[in-house]
Write an enzyme that holds these catalytic residues in place. Structure first.
Site, PDB file in Angstrom:
ATOM      1  N   GLU A   1       0.810  -1.215   0.000  1.00 32.80           N
ATOM      2  CA  GLU A   1       0.000   0.000   0.000  1.00 32.80           C
ATOM      3  C   GLU A   1       0.840   1.260   0.000  1.00 32.80           C
ATOM      4  O   GLU A   1       1.894   1.330   0.635  1.00 32.80           O
ATOM      5  CB  GLU A   1      -0.883   0.029   1.246  1.00 32.80           C
ATOM      6  CG  GLU A   1      -1.680  -1.233   1.372  1.00 32.80           C
ATOM      7  CD  GLU A   1      -2.931  -1.030   2.200  1.00 32.80           C
ATOM      8  OE1 GLU A   1      -3.586  -2.022   2.484  1.00 32.80           O
ATOM      9  OE2 GLU A   1      -3.254   0.113   2.547  1.00 32.80           O
TER      10      GLU A   1
ATOM     11  N   CYS B   1       3.165   8.575   1.306  1.00 35.52           N
ATOM     12  CA  CYS B   1       3.432   7.727   2.459  1.00 35.52           C
ATOM     13  C   CYS B   1       3.793   6.353   1.910  1.00 35.52           C
ATOM     14  O   CYS B   1       2.953   5.687   1.304  1.00 35.52           O
ATOM     15  CB  CYS B   1       2.180   7.668   3.336  1.00 35.52           C
ATOM     16  SG  CYS B   1       2.345   6.591   4.758  1.00 35.52           S
TER      17      CYS B   1
ATOM     18  N   CYS C   1       3.779  -6.294   8.368  1.00 37.97           N
ATOM     19  CA  CYS C   1       4.679  -5.791   9.415  1.00 37.97           C
ATOM     20  C   CYS C   1       4.735  -6.796  10.558  1.00 37.97           C
ATOM     21  O   CYS C   1       3.700  -7.303  10.984  1.00 37.97           O
ATOM     22  CB  CYS C   1       4.172  -4.447   9.936  1.00 37.97           C
ATOM     23  SG  CYS C   1       5.278  -3.689  11.150  1.00 37.97           S
TER      24      CYS C   1
ATOM     25  N   CYS D   1       1.829  -4.020  16.620  1.00 36.95           N
ATOM     26  CA  CYS D   1       1.352  -3.021  17.578  1.00 36.95           C
ATOM     27  C   CYS D   1      -0.168  -3.155  17.687  1.00 36.95           C
ATOM     28  O   CYS D   1      -0.855  -3.364  16.680  1.00 36.95           O
ATOM     29  CB  CYS D   1       1.743  -1.613  17.132  1.00 36.95           C
ATOM     30  SG  CYS D   1       3.534  -1.412  17.008  1.00 36.95           S
TER      31      CYS D   1
ATOM     32  N   CYS E   1      -2.711  -0.980  15.441  1.00 30.25           N
ATOM     33  CA  CYS E   1      -2.374  -0.767  14.030  1.00 30.25           C
ATOM     34  C   CYS E   1      -2.877  -1.908  13.157  1.00 30.25           C
ATOM     35  O   CYS E   1      -2.600  -3.079  13.424  1.00 30.25           O
ATOM     36  CB  CYS E   1      -0.863  -0.618  13.881  1.00 30.25           C
ATOM     37  SG  CYS E   1      -0.347  -0.366  12.177  1.00 30.25           S
TER      38      CYS E   1
ATOM     39  N   ASN F   1      -7.031   6.568  14.838  1.00 26.69           N
ATOM     40  CA  ASN F   1      -7.958   6.253  13.742  1.00 26.69           C
ATOM     41  C   ASN F   1      -8.504   4.851  13.963  1.00 26.69           C
ATOM     42  O   ASN F   1      -7.725   3.915  14.106  1.00 26.69           O
ATOM     43  CB  ASN F   1      -7.229   6.285  12.389  1.00 26.69           C
ATOM     44  CG  ASN F   1      -6.651   7.650  12.112  1.00 26.69           C
ATOM     45  OD1 ASN F   1      -7.303   8.665  12.321  1.00 26.69           O
ATOM     46  ND2 ASN F   1      -5.397   7.683  11.672  1.00 26.69           N
TER      47      ASN F   1
ATOM     48  N   CYS G   1      -3.247   6.847   8.904  1.00 26.03           N
ATOM     49  CA  CYS G   1      -2.229   6.157   9.695  1.00 26.03           C
ATOM     50  C   CYS G   1      -2.830   4.955  10.410  1.00 26.03           C
ATOM     51  O   CYS G   1      -3.860   5.074  11.067  1.00 26.03           O
ATOM     52  CB  CYS G   1      -1.673   7.073  10.773  1.00 26.03           C
ATOM     53  SG  CYS G   1      -0.756   8.435  10.140  1.00 26.03           S
TER      54      CYS G   1
HETATM   55  N1  SAH Z   1       6.636   1.086  11.802  1.00 21.13           N
HETATM   56  C1  SAH Z   1       6.849   2.490  11.732  1.00 21.13           C
HETATM   57  C2  SAH Z   1       6.192   3.166  10.530  1.00 21.13           C
HETATM   58  C3  SAH Z   1       4.732   2.837  10.245  1.00 21.13           C
HETATM   59  S1  SAH Z   1       3.478   3.475  11.304  1.00 21.13           S
HETATM   60  C4  SAH Z   1       6.445   3.155  13.026  1.00 21.13           C
HETATM   61  O1  SAH Z   1       5.873   2.487  13.883  1.00 21.13           O
HETATM   62  O2  SAH Z   1       6.732   4.323  13.210  1.00 21.13           O
HETATM   63  C5  SAH Z   1       3.268   5.155  11.032  1.00 21.13           C
HETATM   64  C6  SAH Z   1       2.532   5.860  12.190  1.00 21.13           C
HETATM   65  O3  SAH Z   1       1.118   5.539  12.275  1.00 21.13           O
HETATM   66  C7  SAH Z   1       3.097   5.461  13.527  1.00 21.13           C
HETATM   67  O4  SAH Z   1       3.344   6.532  14.364  1.00 21.13           O
HETATM   68  C8  SAH Z   1       1.993   4.542  14.030  1.00 21.13           C
HETATM   69  O5  SAH Z   1       2.097   4.293  15.337  1.00 21.13           O
HETATM   70  C9  SAH Z   1       0.763   5.290  13.616  1.00 21.13           C
HETATM   71  N2  SAH Z   1      -0.466   4.522  13.741  1.00 21.13           N
HETATM   72  C10 SAH Z   1      -0.608   3.190  13.717  1.00 21.13           C
HETATM   73  N3  SAH Z   1      -1.879   2.821  13.912  1.00 21.13           N
HETATM   74  C11 SAH Z   1      -2.602   3.940  14.055  1.00 21.13           C
HETATM   75  C12 SAH Z   1      -3.995   4.208  14.245  1.00 21.13           C
HETATM   76  N4  SAH Z   1      -4.903   3.230  14.324  1.00 21.13           N
HETATM   77  N5  SAH Z   1      -4.377   5.509  14.348  1.00 21.13           N
HETATM   78  C13 SAH Z   1      -3.471   6.502  14.237  1.00 21.13           C
HETATM   79  N6  SAH Z   1      -2.146   6.307  14.051  1.00 21.13           N
HETATM   80  C14 SAH Z   1      -1.707   5.040  13.950  1.00 21.13           C
END
Ligand code: SAH
Length: 353
Positions: free
Chosen positions: A107, A120, A127, A131, A134, A303, A346
């Site tokens: 994506e 982006c 991944c 987390c 995410c 989000n 994000c």
């Molecule tokens: N793995 C890297 C890059 C990808 S995530 C990292 O963790 O930084 C990019 C950003 O989106 C990160 O700050 C992540 O924590 C955030 N993110 C992930 N899930 C999200 C969600 N549901 N709502 C808002 N931000 C989110």
């Protein structure tokens, strides 16, 4: 737009194998490659121009090359993807699912704002970090992306919008510091081949032990964003499984070292989850960690994703958190993600078509 040539981003001296995709290669690498094919050196510069500025997808389409040579190298891939699916949100954000040469889908998001066009990019298919908040992590992990597969995402968005890409954020699927070699190679190419200034390139990481220190040694001028998301170890572990083996104090120590070595401030990403990490005392605790070195906090209101029932805090709660940080003299901004309805915001990225 001027590219800042930086020695720390020099390409490897090893030319690519002839069958490797050419995208991501520097003009020097391409010149070496054409010479290996018995062609004059100036063909390297031409090839570079066709790949990065004319967007050619096959060597057979390069009309300034002889028919005979084009036929001989017809099978050498440039390394472009195809658009498998495209979804446009009302704010103009476009999410793309790109199909790679092995059929995997990745994506990419194009985000237009005023005069900017930000892309982006993803760095992995899926991944492995998992987390909790995410969507990407929920879908599992397939593989690292190659350098050409990262650069391709930027060219694809640029072509589709018919507008120069001004900024690239490595915040799509994947953890960039688990794919450092290809990510560094892609940064070099985006800077020197595509022509995007280093300061307009942002690498975002959740933090992998020793990797931020290693990155510092490259003295890049790119922006480093660190996904912190919690003000203490206990809460961070709850949200980010990998934090269990990498204490928040160790992560912050590496961040301080990074700032000291590079002279660049770090951006801390902090996703706001209602009732979880958004209380004023969390803001106060966070500010204590961030005192004394150059940094900036980006608050990202959560989000929603379907797998978990976290909630986005109310506007008042977000404001209260922001106010505490400001009172503590922490540089802070709130970043509302764009592209929500295209599932392109994000954390919502997941190849589902
Ligand atoms: N793995 C890297 C890059 C990808 S995530 C990292 O963790 O930084 C990019 C950003 O989106 C990160 O700050 C992540 O924590 C955030 N993110 C992930 N899930 C999200 C969600 N549901 N709502 C808002 N931000 C989110």
């Amino acid at each position: 737009m001027s590219a800042t040539p930086v020695t720390q981003l020099t390409p490897s001296s090893q030319p690519q194998q002839p069958s490797s995709p050419l995208l991501g290669a520097s003009v020097t690498e391409l010149t070496t490659w054409v010479q290996q094919q018995g062609q004059p050196a100036y063909r390297g510069k031409q090839l570079h121009d066709w790949i990065y500025h004319k967007g050619v997808r096959s060597l057979t389409d390069i009309s300034v090359f002889s028919k005979q040579w084009r036929a001989a190298v017809a099978d050498v891939p440039i390394g472009r993807s195809t658009i498998h699916y495209r979804s446009v949100a009302s704010d103009g954000t476009i999410k793309y699912l790109l199909q790679l040469s092995d059929g995997e889908i990745v994506e990419t998001v194009g985000i237009p704002t005023d005069k900017r066009l930000t892309v982006c990019v993803s760095t992995q298919v899926g991944c492995p970090m998992a987390c909790d908040f995410c969507a990407t992590g929920k879908g599992g992990y397939k593989r690292n992306l190659e350098r050409h597969e990262i650069v391709d995402q930027v060219l694809t968005v640029q072509e589709d919008f018919q507008q120069r890409v001004s900024h690239v954020v490595f915040m799509g699927m994947g953890e960039p510091l688990l794919n450092t070699e290809n990510v560094l190679a892609a940064l070099r190419s985006l800077n020197q081949d595509v022509g995007i200034g280093q300061r307009s390139l942002t690498l975002s990481t959740v933090g992998i032990r020793d990797r931020i220190s290693q990155l510092a040694e490259h003295h890049l001028q790119v922006t480093l964003a660190v996904s912190l998301h919690a003000p203490n170890q206990a809460l961070r572990e709850q949200l980010i499984p990998s934090a269990r083996s990498y204490h928040i104090e160790d992560l912050l120590a590496e961040c301080r070292e990074y700032v000291a070595i590079t002279g660049r401030r770090i951006s801390f990403e902090y996703i706001l989850l209602a009732g979880v990490n958004d209380l004023p005392e969390h803001a106060l605790e966070l500010s204590k960690h961030l005192r004394g070195f150059q940094n900036h906090v980006n608050l990202i209101p959560y989000n929603p994703i379907s797998e978990v029932d976290y909630k986005r805090p109310s506007g008042d709660r977000i404001q209260a958190f922001l106010t505490v940080l400001q009172q503590q003299h922490i540089a802070v901004s709130v970043r509302y993600s764009r592209g929500l309805e295209a599932d392109a915001a994000c954390g919502q990225l997941r190849a589902k078509k």
